[in-house]
Motif scaffolding. Sequence first.
Motif, short mmCIF file in Angstrom:
data_model
loop_
_atom_site.label_atom_id
_atom_site.label_comp_id
_atom_site.label_asym_id
_atom_site.label_seq_id
_atom_site.Cartn_x
_atom_site.Cartn_y
_atom_site.Cartn_z
N ILE A 1 34.02 51.64 39.81
CA ILE A 1 35.18 51.90 40.64
C ILE A 1 35.63 53.33 40.34
O ILE A 1 35.90 53.67 39.19
CB ILE A 1 36.30 50.89 40.37
CG1 ILE A 1 35.76 49.45 40.47
CG2 ILE A 1 37.47 51.10 41.33
CD1 ILE A 1 36.75 48.39 40.04
N CYS B 1 40.52 44.67 43.26
CA CYS B 1 39.13 44.26 43.53
C CYS B 1 38.99 42.77 43.22
O CYS B 1 39.01 42.37 42.06
CB CYS B 1 38.16 45.07 42.66
SG CYS B 1 37.56 46.55 43.45
N PRO C 1 36.01 44.12 47.34
CA PRO C 1 36.53 45.35 46.73
C PRO C 1 37.62 45.97 47.56
O PRO C 1 37.62 45.86 48.79
CB PRO C 1 35.29 46.25 46.65
CG PRO C 1 34.35 45.72 47.69
CD PRO C 1 34.62 44.25 47.79
N GLU C 2 38.56 46.60 46.88
CA GLU C 2 39.68 47.25 47.55
C GLU C 2 39.27 48.63 48.03
O GLU C 2 38.96 49.52 47.24
CB GLU C 2 40.87 47.37 46.57
CG GLU C 2 42.06 48.12 47.12
CD GLU C 2 42.92 47.29 48.06
OE1 GLU C 2 44.10 47.61 48.21
OE2 GLU C 2 42.41 46.32 48.65
N GLN D 1 38.73 43.46 34.55
CA GLN D 1 39.74 44.24 35.27
C GLN D 1 41.04 44.42 34.49
O GLN D 1 41.62 45.51 34.50
CB GLN D 1 40.06 43.59 36.62
CG GLN D 1 38.96 43.71 37.65
CD GLN D 1 38.29 42.37 37.88
OE1 GLN D 1 37.91 41.70 36.94
NE2 GLN D 1 38.16 41.99 39.13
N ILE E 1 33.59 52.72 45.66
CA ILE E 1 33.09 51.61 44.84
C ILE E 1 31.57 51.50 45.04
O ILE E 1 31.10 51.23 46.14
CB ILE E 1 33.78 50.29 45.20
CG1 ILE E 1 35.29 50.41 44.92
CG2 ILE E 1 33.19 49.13 44.40
CD1 ILE E 1 36.10 49.21 45.26
#
Length: 662
Positions: free
Chosen positions: A391, A412, A362-363, A421, A370
């Motif tokens: 998210i 992500c 995950p970013e 996404q 998140i």
Amino acid sequence: MPAFNKILIANRGEIACRVMRTAKELGYRTVAVYSVADAGARHVHVADEAVCIGQAQVNQSYLVIDAIIAAAKKTGADAIHPGYGFLSENADFARACEAAGIVFIGPTVEAIHLMGSKRLSKIAMLAAGVPCIPGYEGAAQDEDTLIREAGRIGYPLMIKASAGGGGRGMRLVHEASELAEQIRTARSEAQNAFGSGELILERAVIKPRHVEIQVFGDQLGNIVYLGERDCSVQRRHQKVVEEAPCPVMTPTLRQAMGEAAVKAAASVNYVGAGTVEFLLDQSGEFFFLEMNTRLQVEHPVTELITGQDLVAWQIRAAAGQPLPLQQDEIRLTGHAMEVRLYAEDAAHNFLPQTGQVLRWEPELLDGVRIDHGLVEGQEISPFYDPMLAKIIAYGATRDDARRKLVRAVEECVLLGVNGNQRFLANLLANPEFASGNATTAFIAEHFNADPSLTPQAPAASELAIAAALLYQQSANARAHQGELAGWRSAGSAPWQFTLKHGEHKHRINLDVQLAGSQPRLLATVGDTQISLTLLASDGRWLTLELDGIRRRIAYQQQGEQLWLYGHYGNLELLDVTHEPAGGQNTASSGAVKAPMDGAIVDVLVSEGERVSKGQLLVVLEAMKMEHPMKAGVDGTVRRIGISKGDQVKNRQLLVEIEADPT
């Protein structure tokens, strides 16, 4: 005043991990429960202790009240948090906890029971003076009564399952001629889904906003509201985007809706976290929809704009402590927005996906949160809801939050299982949504032609990158040297690759041109030529220069399979360069395969039977949904490889049809 020290979380996945985080911060010990299918799940590892409560199917594990109570007694857990879903709004579960001397972290049995019925709760709300949609909520449920009441209400109207949720047992009826059939189908669906065929009728509110108020009560009689959430963007009555505050909210409207929500909660002496949902029409009128007697999936957006931990509030309320803040102390700051990351293929009618999570990165950005329950190597099974993570982004303004959320969604990394996404990122970037004008009609009116909703071929650049990675693997194997040293051994000989995406094959020619320390590759995909240079790769990340632009791309390679994190998220390619020529095993050639792991609910044909293209053959159940499997050709059923009740794997052959001669 109840006291407890160890909390069992009667749930799984991201919400179990979320509750455990706060419980630990407050000094409580935690207990996880898990099914056989979830033995390696993240929530099991996060907890201090864990108990297996049964087989993978929810009715043999997460819905078995006795097994959960037994796990609490076995571990000495003296409180249970139900999370959301499963048993969170089950009055019998709350009653069983009470009988066992275990604190239920939630509202009273009476509140759960009343608010679990749309019919009874609406009667109670009318009595409490809460604005409600005109309709019929009477005890008489015969078809004649419902038809007569529908004539009084007028059209269009909504049929709703009294015990329902998630859009099941719900029908929009535009004219009287449709009513009888829609009543029968709604009642049947409600009976199958909830064990009750009881219905209510309501005047349809066209193009409303779905706005919900977060309420909280303690055991001392205090009740407050913590602002609102806008959940208008929905697909099939399922929320897609949730945000706080509502883009069209005014202080006067917020106070009116908040006070109505508190009035609703006070009428049932509410304790703990609850959400009162309203429909807000285009004139600014609002109407009670339902009350959810639990923590909502979207609670993080409220936490971010209030600076409060709602799980901590739940635990403190269950322990008999007063609410941390009074109404005039609650402040709303900034804007927060949330989307749900699902294992589903938006391009194929949101078909749930199963498989192994090969990569999950995950970013993590400033202002991005998140909540997830994932670990790499985890199997996404067909037994549970396909939501993998939430998210959430926070910013000073709505557009700050939206812009951060788009980036977080796009960045992500999820490989091995298809996620939604691209659908989410495109939706968040849509001008109508970005302007704050979205209603419940948004997806149908403004988004139904989005490219994320139809299958897309891999971009030429993605195919070129995949071919370059496969070339590197082959060159390294030949050279038996370091990661990139093998490039020089190939000279300038052209390479040809055939990559399969779904049922389609793509050919790529790769010319290797040695110049300096790194070879330059020239890929030809159809009529497109792409120049690229691979600079570094470590089995997880590839650094390359493509047409003069340096980029970093996540990838995973296992044998002939290659996963790239591309423009549409998880891109799975199969190297069939050396595959012998042969026929394809597709639906159009008569082979009907399972699109995911699941259970066979029904087999509707027999061997030797004649079938027509489009005819229903098999019904597969996975992730709480039924999926029809239909014939792709006219022909004769030659083999049936499954029976009703069988568990099947993704791509398993179910039915084989001998196609009629053409």
